[in-house]
Write a protein that holds these residues in place. Structure first.
Motif, mmCIF file in Angstrom:
data_model
loop_
_atom_site.group_PDB
_atom_site.id
_atom_site.type_symbol
_atom_site.label_atom_id
_atom_site.label_comp_id
_atom_site.label_asym_id
_atom_site.label_seq_id
_atom_site.Cartn_x
_atom_site.Cartn_y
_atom_site.Cartn_z
ATOM 1 N N TYR A 182 -2.737 -11.997 12.839
ATOM 2 C CA TYR A 182 -2.121 -13.215 12.296
ATOM 3 C C TYR A 182 -0.831 -12.940 11.531
ATOM 4 N N PHE A 183 -0.382 -11.684 11.547
ATOM 5 C CA PHE A 183 0.867 -11.395 10.850
ATOM 6 C C PHE A 183 2.033 -11.939 11.669
ATOM 7 N N GLY A 184 2.842 -12.771 11.033
ATOM 8 C CA GLY A 184 4.024 -13.260 11.739
ATOM 9 C C GLY A 184 5.164 -12.296 11.545
ATOM 10 N N SER A 185 6.193 -12.390 12.389
ATOM 11 C CA SER A 185 7.348 -11.497 12.233
ATOM 12 C C SER A 185 8.120 -11.904 10.977
ATOM 13 N N ASP A 204 7.441 -11.344 7.956
ATOM 14 C CA ASP A 204 6.667 -11.633 6.739
ATOM 15 C C ASP A 204 6.614 -10.418 5.834
#
Lengths: 436, 218
Positions: free
Chosen positions: A431-434, A436
């Protein structure tokens, strides 16, 4: 209870004084009808017959209360009655180079009958001693220490208070070894002490754990370390004690593997999925290494008709798991967990990488009887000597794993923490977005 | 230069134990605004995001941002030496952390620090449709009740109900809390949703926080 006449051939009985052996069967209904001939239990070789044959071989030379032979060297510490336990040397009625008889590191490749013969040929002398007695002056224990330190077979003479009698249990908990009897006297000829063990024996200010690790680092076989550990030869003087053989094996495997695991946690993870497969004596050993931080799981699948699965019609799968932080409780599957963990940690340490290790064993019905946890340790060592198949992603790795095993993958998934974690558990990193 | 003093060691104990359940080594980031920690377990299943504002301390001094790396086992072992009535103070000193306990006498430990991580853990982008607040002790008990039969808990948030379910080899468990239940502080459900969690991860963290926390939010 049935007698030897019920289960072994007439030819063998004629050579043997049957009154010295009795056989207790947990599954008497099958064994009574089978008597080793019809293989109703599903094994290629009847385990009771195998045990009985070995008994016959040793029984002839020990028709008296006295045995003279070369101890490999070997000692045994019982666990019943703890803290007062039966301890003593194991001596075969053979003079010469017997070192192989108590050196499981060399047993892979040896025929099953030969291994069993090694185990049963060792006659066990017993003296009941309190485990803490090792801290005081005790001539018998001093002699036993001298034996356990010996780097070569030691010529020994044992006089028993009565003729050793062997009792064969079909119950698999009993590890195979020869007839035993209380000791009247025990004499040891000259021995050649292993210098590294001797040095630690006399160091009464060093913790037992440190002594074990020092010996392992200097290349002493695990079985030798376990032997000396069991007779209370290491540690602070005030803490020394006899450790039942069964517990000492697990303790040494656990101490060494814990230390190696600490080290491998500093290494980078492997970069691909690695799948190892090794078969031996109707056992399939498979390891899947996943490119993640250290965690470990050991699982066994016992087919119907194997020792641990006599009555079920289905394959029985069980195992234990530890996450990165390790275990806080004793694994329910027993000491083999630590034996396999040691071999796995050794393999990762050798390639200087860490990984999540799923190590599996299938025990097929033709495997007649468990031989002790050394069988697991040495086979997992062999397993990691095989050339692995490599996979780029989890899906391919699972396909490879499924092909390497005969028990369906879904059965493993039901019980395996690592597999469940990868099939059902989502990761936060997904769930890590770019940016962040 | 960093100094933080607390009236009691209980929060420190709870936070240190909670963090130690997911990581062996932790990096705390201290700024003039407070003390922060964010870390994930090695399997990337659990994450702790801690923001401890300076106002929560009796005394808090930080002249410039500093990172403090510590082995959590060591840290927990030392902080557990504090009695409940002790005041506790932390101070960075020459690459170590000076930990002082004050009560009827003064006790000092110097903890050697480790190299702090240079990269920080990002926060996952999650679209959450429900928010439930429940008393921490109640949540711990509910999860314990489910753990009797199961290794995972399935939580269903409905408009006026919170349902916890588990199933295992021995059987199933189902607990239903109505909106009116006094342990349920609030339930705000935009859209009914269901999620399953590993009980071991949840309980490890929640159990360590029950002594100092009143509420728990989803």
């Amino acid at each position: 209870m049935s007698t030897l006449h019920d289960i072994v051939s007439e030819e063998i009985i004629n050579e043997f004084n049957a009154s010295s052996i009795s056989i207790k069967s947990k599954f008497s209904s099958i064994c009574i009808y089978c008597r080793g001939g019809r293989k109703l239990c599903g094994k290629a070789v009847c385990p009771i017959t195998l045990k009985a044959i070995s008994m016959v071989k040793v029984s002839k030379p020990i028709s008296s209360n006295y045995v003279s032979g070369s101890s490999p060297p070997s000692v045994f510490v019982g666990r019943y009655g703890y803290p007062k336990v039966a301890v003593g040397p194991m001596v075969p009625p053979i003079l010469g180079d017997t070192v192989i008889m108590d050196l499981p590191e060399k047993w892979i490749g040896t025929p099953l009958e030969q291994i069993i013969d090694y185990r049963y040929s060792l006659l066990r002398g017993k003296v009941d001693i309190k485990v803490t007695e090792v801290r005081t002056v005790n001539r018998f224990l001093d002699t036993l220490h001298e034996l356990a330190m010996s780097s070569r077979p030691a010529d020994s003479e044992v006089e028993f208070t009565k003729r050793p009698i062997g009792t064969i249990y079909l119950d698999d908990h009993s590890q195979p070894f020869g007839p035993s009897a209380p000791i009247k006297s025990f004499r040891l000829q000259s021995t050649h002490s292993d210098r590294s063990i001797e040095k630690l024996y006399y160091d009464t200010d060093l913790l037992a754990q440190e002594a074990v690790l020092e010996l392992y680092r200097s290349g002493v076989e695990v079985s030798r370390i376990q032997r000396a550990f069991s007779v209370g030869m290491f540690g602070l003087k005030k803490n020394r004690r006899l450790v039942p053989t069964r517990w000492s094996i697990t303790a040494v495997d656990s101490i060494i593997s814990s230390e190696i695991i600490k080290r491998i946690k500093d290494y980078d993870t492997i970069d691909k999925f690695l799948l190892y497969r090794h078969t031996y004596m109707n056992n399939i050993f498979v390891a899947l290494l996943l490119p993640e931080k250290w965690s470990y799981e050991w699982m066994e699948a016992w087919f119907p008709g194997t020792f641990w699965n006599q009555n079920l019609s289905e394959v029985d799968v069980g195992g234990d798991y530890e996450s990165y932080g390790g275990r806080k409780t004793y694994p329910s599957i027993g000491g083999c967990y630590f034996s396999a963990r040691l071999a796995t940690a050794e393999a990762l340490n050798k390639i200087r990488r860490q990984a999540t290790a799923l190590v599996l064993r299938e025990i097929h019905p033709e495997f007649p009887l468990p031989l002790g946890v050394w069988f697991v340790r040495e086979n997992i060592r062999r397993l990691f000597q095989q050339r692995p198949s490599t996979f780029e992603d989890l899906e391919q790795a699972f396909r490879g794993l499924s092909e390497a095993l005969t028990v369906p993958l879904r059965k493993w998934i039901q019980k395996s923490e690592i597999l469940k974690n990868h099939v059902f558990q989502r990761r936060l990193s997904n769930y890590f977005g770019s940016g962040d | 230069m960093f100094i933080a003093r607390s009236e009691t060691p209980e929060e420190w104990k709870a936070i240190a134990v909670a963090i130690s359940t997911i990581v062996e080594e932790a990096t705390f980031e201290v700024t003039p605004q407070g003390l922060n920690f964010r870390g994930m377990d090695p399997s990337h299943i659990a994450l702790i995001d801690l923001n401890w504002p300076n106002t929560a301390f009796e005394k808090f001094e930080c002249t410039q941002p500093v990172k403090i790396g510590a082995k959590m086992d060591d840290f927990v072992r030392l902080i557990k030496r504090a009695s409940p009535s002790d005041k506790v103070e932390f101070e960075t000193k020459d690459g170590s952390l000076l930990i002082k306990f004050f009560d009827s006498y003064k006790k000092e430990y110097l903890l050697h620090l480790i190299e702090p991580y240079t990269t920080s853990t990002p926060l996952p982008k999650l679209a959450l449709n429900s928010k439930v607040m429940i008393k921490t002790k109640s949540l711990e008990k509910l999860l314990d009740d489910i753990q009797v039969v199961a290794e995972t808990v399935t939580v269903s948030a409905k408009k006026d109900q919170l349902i916890l379910e588990g199933q295992g080899d021995t059987g199933n468990a189902k607990i239903t809390l109505d909106k009116t239940n006094e342990d349920l502080i609030s339930i705000d459900v935009k859209e009914e949703c269901v999620a399953t969690y590993s009980l071991s991860h949840l309980l490890d963290i929640i159990s360590s926080l029950t002594s100092v926390s009143e509420n728990r939010s989803y």
